[in-house]
Design a protein around this motif. Structure first.
Motif, short mmCIF file in Angstrom:
data_model
loop_
_atom_site.label_atom_id
_atom_site.label_comp_id
_atom_site.label_asym_id
_atom_site.label_seq_id
_atom_site.Cartn_x
_atom_site.Cartn_y
_atom_site.Cartn_z
N PHE A 19 0.88 -0.94 0.05
CA PHE A 19 -0.22 0.30 -0.26
C PHE A 19 0.58 1.00 -0.37
CE2 PHE A 19 -2.35 -3.31 1.91
CZ PHE A 19 -3.49 -3.33 1.00
N SER A 20 1.95 1.13 -0.42
CA SER A 20 2.93 2.08 -0.31
C SER A 20 2.28 3.01 -1.81
CB SER A 20 4.81 1.74 -0.65
OG SER A 20 4.54 1.26 -2.33
N ALA A 21 1.48 3.08 -2.69
CA ALA A 21 1.32 4.16 -3.65
C ALA A 21 0.26 5.14 -3.08
CB ALA A 21 0.55 3.36 -4.82
N ALA A 22 -0.11 5.90 -3.45
CA ALA A 22 -1.48 7.26 -3.15
C ALA A 22 -2.56 6.41 -3.40
CB ALA A 22 -0.61 8.22 -3.35
N GLU A 23 -2.90 7.00 -1.79
CA GLU A 23 -5.31 6.58 -2.30
C GLU A 23 -4.68 5.34 -2.72
OE1 GLU A 23 -6.58 8.70 -1.25
OE2 GLU A 23 -5.66 10.29 -1.06
N SER A 24 -3.63 3.76 -2.35
CA SER A 24 -3.97 2.86 -2.65
C SER A 24 -4.24 1.97 -1.01
CB SER A 24 -2.46 2.39 -2.72
OG SER A 24 -1.99 2.19 -2.05
N PHE A 25 -4.80 2.72 0.23
CA PHE A 25 -4.46 1.80 1.20
C PHE A 25 -6.63 1.10 1.46
CE2 PHE A 25 -5.50 1.37 5.79
CZ PHE A 25 -4.81 0.75 6.78
N ASN A 26 -5.97 -0.41 1.87
CA ASN A 26 -7.23 -0.74 2.06
C ASN A 26 -7.27 -1.87 3.66
OD1 ASN A 26 -8.71 -2.70 1.93
ND2 ASN A 26 -10.05 -3.13 0.01
N TYR A 27 -8.04 -1.20 4.13
CA TYR A 27 -7.74 -1.66 6.26
C TYR A 27 -7.68 -3.09 5.58
CZ TYR A 27 -12.64 -1.48 7.14
OH TYR A 27 -13.85 -1.71 7.22
N LYS A 28 -9.28 -4.10 4.95
CA LYS A 28 -9.36 -4.99 4.94
C LYS A 28 -8.22 -6.09 4.66
CE LYS A 28 -13.98 -4.43 4.86
NZ LYS A 28 -15.07 -4.38 4.18
N LYS A 29 -7.65 -5.48 3.42
CA LYS A 29 -6.35 -5.90 2.79
C LYS A 29 -5.48 -6.29 3.69
CE LYS A 29 -7.86 -6.40 -2.07
NZ LYS A 29 -7.70 -5.02 -3.16
N PHE A 30 -5.07 -5.31 4.46
CA PHE A 30 -4.11 -5.14 5.44
C PHE A 30 -3.60 -5.52 6.06
CE2 PHE A 30 -2.01 -2.68 8.41
CZ PHE A 30 -0.46 -2.65 7.63
N PHE A 31 -4.93 -5.53 7.27
CA PHE A 31 -5.48 -6.86 8.24
C PHE A 31 -5.08 -8.10 7.86
CE2 PHE A 31 -7.70 -2.81 10.54
CZ PHE A 31 -7.26 -2.16 10.49
N GLU A 32 -5.46 -8.51 6.84
CA GLU A 32 -5.17 -9.61 6.59
C GLU A 32 -3.81 -10.25 6.12
OE1 GLU A 32 -6.89 -13.00 3.13
OE2 GLU A 32 -8.49 -11.60 3.72
N MET A 33 -3.23 -9.22 5.03
CA MET A 33 -1.31 -9.02 5.21
C MET A 33 -0.80 -9.41 6.21
SD MET A 33 -1.46 -7.19 1.15
CE MET A 33 0.05 -7.33 0.82
N VAL A 34 -1.05 -8.48 6.73
CA VAL A 34 0.29 -8.54 7.85
C VAL A 34 -0.48 -9.25 9.32
CG1 VAL A 34 -1.34 -6.90 9.52
CG2 VAL A 34 1.13 -6.11 9.33
N GLY A 35 -1.11 -10.01 8.80
CA GLY A 35 -1.63 -11.63 9.52
C GLY A 35 -2.40 -11.07 11.40
N LEU A 36 -2.83 -9.60 11.31
CA LEU A 36 -4.01 -9.78 12.49
C LEU A 36 -4.96 -9.80 12.32
CD1 LEU A 36 -3.52 -7.37 14.63
CD2 LEU A 36 -4.65 -5.37 13.46
#
Length: 110
Positions: A19-36
């Motif tokens: 999610f390093s690109a601007a306006e790309s953040f998706n919390y659902k995908k992020f929480f899954e990818m980070v293992g949370l």
């Protein structure tokens, strides 16, 4: 406590990088990818407390802007639009901040 005490450092690096690109953040995908998403409720609360920089018991909008930096110093700042979207997703009671229970619900829903 460091984020790497709860989550795998390599998972954090990959998730933040995705999610390093601007306006790309998706919390659902992020929480899954980070293992949370796979973590226990206790571990999710530990992550919440790490992100609650001012120890207020809430993650306010100004803290949400730096949520990726909470996982790793290399993380980017969220844009105002991304910050407001994340706040809207997590703030179930409409008080303008995310409490520990709201954060746990947000992680569980992702």
């Amino acid at each position: 406590m460091a984020m790497t005490d709860v989550l795998n450092a390599e998972d954090i690096k990959k998730a933040v990088g995705a999610f390093s690109a601007a306006e790309s953040f998706n919390y659902k995908k992020f929480f899954e990818m980070v293992g949370l998403k796979k973590k226990s409720p206790e571990d999710v609360k530990k992550v919440f407390h790490i992100l609650d920089k001012d120890r207020s018991g809430f993650i306010e909008e100004d803290e949400l802007k730096f949520v990726l930096k909470g996982f790793t110093p290399e993380g980017r700042d969220l844009s105002d639009k991304e910050t407001k979207a994340l706040l809207a997703a997590g703030d179930k009671d409409g008080d303008g901040k995310i409490g520990a229970d709201e954060f746990a619900t947000m992680v569980a829903e992702s």
